[in-house]
Design a protein around this motif. Structure first.
Motif: not given
Length: 123
Positions: A96-101
């Motif tokens: 949840s602390d990262k942007i999914l790309m």
């Protein structure tokens, strides 16, 4: 539910990854496993359904605060279901602390997932 890849899941993981064009050859699959194992910033995660069957696999790389989707493969019988979106939802929750790309090829999947989530969320 997402489950971290373990060596005793290798046969299952090989089978799921072999659905990806370009990874049908055993040598390519083995090279891909070696690539994931070569860095702690890369991981394979399997999706286990409520019956305990593995039905999908995702390969990700943690780079620059981003969770980069490298691979996603779903068993053919479930490709028309919302399973891909459920897997990506769980992946985002897991990190949840990262942007999914996505990679260049995978960004279409991420965009479809985002559109799907926008439609589910009331304004």
């Amino acid at each position: 539910m997402l489950v971290k890849y373990r060596l005793d899941y290798k046969k299952i993981a090989l089978g799921l990854l072999s659905y990806i064009p370009g990874l049908r050859n055993l040598q390519h699959l083995e090279a891909e496993f070696a690539w994931y194992a070569a860095s702690p910033n890369r991981e394979l995660l399997l999706w286990r359904d409520s019956d305990g069957h593995f039905t999908a696999i995702v390969g990700v790389e943690h780079v620059y605060g981003v969770l980069l989707l490298r691979h996603i493969s779903i068993t053919p019988a479930l490709r028309d279901s919302d399973l891909m979106f459920n897997v990506l939802d769980a992946l985002q929750t897991y990190n949840s602390d990262k942007i999914l790309m996505g990679t260049i090829a995978g960004q279409k999947i991420i965009n479809a997932w985002r559109r799907h989530n926008e439609q589910r969320t009331p304004n």
